[in-house]
Design a protein around this motif. Sequence first.
Motif, mmCIF file in Angstrom:
data_model
loop_
_atom_site.group_PDB
_atom_site.id
_atom_site.type_symbol
_atom_site.label_atom_id
_atom_site.label_comp_id
_atom_site.label_asym_id
_atom_site.label_seq_id
_atom_site.Cartn_x
_atom_site.Cartn_y
_atom_site.Cartn_z
ATOM 1 N N GLY A 134 0.784 -1.235 0.000
ATOM 2 C CA GLY A 134 0.000 0.000 0.000
ATOM 3 C C GLY A 134 0.810 1.275 0.000
ATOM 4 O O GLY A 134 0.247 2.371 0.103
ATOM 5 N N ASN A 135 2.133 1.160 -0.122
ATOM 6 C CA ASN A 135 2.994 2.348 -0.107
ATOM 7 C C ASN A 135 2.562 3.325 -1.210
ATOM 8 O O ASN A 135 2.612 2.999 -2.394
ATOM 9 N N PRO A 136 2.147 4.545 -0.841
ATOM 10 C CA PRO A 136 1.635 5.487 -1.853
ATOM 11 C C PRO A 136 2.699 5.964 -2.835
ATOM 12 O O PRO A 136 2.356 6.516 -3.885
ATOM 13 N N ASN A 137 3.981 5.756 -2.518
ATOM 14 C CA ASN A 137 5.038 6.145 -3.451
ATOM 15 C C ASN A 137 5.123 5.228 -4.663
ATOM 16 O O ASN A 137 5.764 5.576 -5.654
ATOM 17 N N TYR A 138 4.477 4.054 -4.551
ATOM 18 C CA TYR A 138 4.544 3.068 -5.631
ATOM 19 C C TYR A 138 3.143 2.540 -5.920
ATOM 20 O O TYR A 138 2.782 1.434 -5.509
ATOM 21 N N PRO A 139 2.319 3.338 -6.621
ATOM 22 C CA PRO A 139 0.933 2.920 -6.876
ATOM 23 C C PRO A 139 0.875 1.637 -7.695
ATOM 24 O O PRO A 139 1.724 1.387 -8.551
ATOM 25 N N ILE A 140 -0.124 0.814 -7.394
ATOM 26 C CA ILE A 140 -0.324 -0.448 -8.091
ATOM 27 C C ILE A 140 -1.798 -0.612 -8.437
ATOM 28 O O ILE A 140 -2.662 0.072 -7.884
ATOM 29 N N ASP A 141 -2.071 -1.545 -9.336
ATOM 30 C CA ASP A 141 -3.438 -1.963 -9.618
ATOM 31 C C ASP A 141 -3.762 -3.090 -8.639
ATOM 32 O O ASP A 141 -3.243 -4.199 -8.764
ATOM 33 N N GLU A 142 -4.585 -2.800 -7.649
ATOM 34 C CA GLU A 142 -4.835 -3.759 -6.578
ATOM 35 C C GLU A 142 -5.454 -5.056 -7.094
ATOM 36 O O GLU A 142 -5.100 -6.148 -6.613
ATOM 37 N N TYR A 143 -6.366 -4.968 -8.041
ATOM 38 C CA TYR A 143 -7.018 -6.173 -8.546
ATOM 39 C C TYR A 143 -6.027 -7.089 -9.252
ATOM 40 O O TYR A 143 -6.033 -8.307 -9.054
ATOM 41 N N GLN A 144 -5.159 -6.506 -10.068
ATOM 42 C CA GLN A 144 -4.166 -7.328 -10.761
ATOM 43 C C GLN A 144 -3.200 -7.975 -9.781
ATOM 44 O O GLN A 144 -2.815 -9.147 -9.937
ATOM 45 N N VAL A 145 -2.783 -7.224 -8.777
ATOM 46 C CA VAL A 145 -1.834 -7.748 -7.797
ATOM 47 C C VAL A 145 -2.468 -8.864 -6.977
ATOM 48 O O VAL A 145 -1.856 -9.930 -6.783
ATOM 49 N N VAL A 146 -3.678 -8.677 -6.489
ATOM 50 C CA VAL A 146 -4.337 -9.713 -5.690
ATOM 51 C C VAL A 146 -4.620 -10.940 -6.545
ATOM 52 O O VAL A 146 -4.434 -12.082 -6.092
ATOM 53 N N GLU A 147 -5.034 -10.735 -7.776
ATOM 54 C CA GLU A 147 -5.255 -11.866 -8.679
ATOM 55 C C GLU A 147 -3.976 -12.680 -8.863
ATOM 56 O O GLU A 147 -3.988 -13.920 -8.822
ATOM 57 N N ALA A 148 -2.847 -11.997 -9.032
ATOM 58 C CA ALA A 148 -1.564 -12.682 -9.190
ATOM 59 C C ALA A 148 -1.163 -13.391 -7.906
ATOM 60 O O ALA A 148 -0.588 -14.491 -7.933
ATOM 61 N N ALA A 149 -1.451 -12.784 -6.759
ATOM 62 C CA ALA A 149 -1.125 -13.406 -5.482
ATOM 63 C C ALA A 149 -1.856 -14.734 -5.323
ATOM 64 O O ALA A 149 -1.279 -15.727 -4.859
ATOM 65 N N ILE A 150 -3.108 -14.760 -5.712
ATOM 66 C CA ILE A 150 -3.880 -16.009 -5.649
ATOM 67 C C ILE A 150 -3.307 -17.029 -6.623
ATOM 68 O O ILE A 150 -3.081 -18.193 -6.271
ATOM 69 N N LYS A 151 -3.014 -16.598 -7.837
ATOM 70 C CA LYS A 151 -2.503 -17.496 -8.874
ATOM 71 C C LYS A 151 -1.178 -18.133 -8.464
ATOM 72 O O LYS A 151 -0.960 -19.326 -8.689
ATOM 73 N N HIS A 152 -0.291 -17.333 -7.861
ATOM 74 C CA HIS A 152 1.057 -17.816 -7.551
ATOM 75 C C HIS A 152 1.224 -18.239 -6.094
ATOM 76 O O HIS A 152 2.340 -18.516 -5.660
ATOM 77 N N ASN A 153 0.117 -18.284 -5.347
ATOM 78 C CA ASN A 153 0.145 -18.693 -3.937
ATOM 79 C C ASN A 153 1.162 -17.858 -3.157
ATOM 80 O O ASN A 153 2.027 -18.373 -2.450
ATOM 81 N N THR A 154 1.025 -16.538 -3.287
ATOM 82 C CA THR A 154 1.881 -15.589 -2.585
ATOM 83 C C THR A 154 1.017 -14.762 -1.641
ATOM 84 O O THR A 154 -0.072 -14.333 -2.011
ATOM 85 N N MET A 155 1.503 -14.553 -0.433
ATOM 86 C CA MET A 155 0.732 -13.797 0.542
ATOM 87 C C MET A 155 0.914 -12.289 0.352
ATOM 88 O O MET A 155 2.014 -11.823 0.041
ATOM 89 N N ILE A 156 -0.157 -11.564 0.553
ATOM 90 C CA ILE A 156 -0.133 -10.108 0.573
ATOM 91 C C ILE A 156 -0.160 -9.653 2.036
ATOM 92 O O ILE A 156 -0.986 -10.116 2.826
ATOM 93 N N GLU A 157 0.749 -8.759 2.380
ATOM 94 C CA GLU A 157 0.836 -8.288 3.761
ATOM 95 C C GLU A 157 0.049 -6.998 3.982
ATOM 96 O O GLU A 157 0.074 -6.086 3.156
#
Length: 243
Positions: A134-157
């Motif tokens: 969630g660091n505002p200095n590095y904006p991301i597309d939350e949906y794409q990131v969460v989708e990838a986390a599920i796909k690759h079995n990676t935890m989001i902190e």
Amino acid sequence: MRLVADLHTHSIASGHAYSTINEIAEAAARKGLSMVAITDHGPAMPGGPHAYYFGNLHVLPEEICGIEVLKGIEANIIDHQGNIDLSAEYLKKLDIVLAGFHAICYPGGSKEQNTRAMIKVMENPQVDIIVHPGNPNYPIDEYQVVEAAIKHNTMIEINNSSLTVSRKGSCENCQRIAQVAKEMGAKIVIGSDAHTSCHVGNFSTSLEMIMEAGFTEEKVLNSSLDKIKEYLGEKGRKRFVDG
């Protein structure tokens, strides 16, 4: 909700943290935790340890002060291609690997570049957790990131420090990430990101945020030692595959 482990802490080896590993374990014991991960910054961080430090973590006992100790790293993402600052040779020997964006180590970029870099990191089978997304200095597309986390079995902190003492302006982004993760059925982890022993096991603000988003213990990794060990075994961490 009770959490049993702090999977994101820093010792004096990080160069800008202020407690020893023993002090961190002692603090975890006082907080009633069962497990703590020592996740010092990777070599690209100014003042951080050389790669050899991570190669030598095997000398640490697996238990200190009655606390199970994971030997890990908070690796630095160093480019838009999602490379990190420690080689697979060292990463595969660790119990847990975190990775995230940090000033000086990562050049920054557009939302598209940051999102692509984060997803590429998650494609690395050696990476277990993406920290403080969630660091505002590095904006991301939350949906794409969460989708990838599920796909690759990676935890989001969800990072408690981001909501209290560091990375100002993270709250809104973290709320959005938590909401998207809940909506998409993703699992998350809560970390203190403690840089001093007095912050070990400090989850209060992040816990409040995820409970408002509707999370239950089932979807929070560090609510159970069994879940942590099962997950790290799935990720191929030798200590938990062999154990």
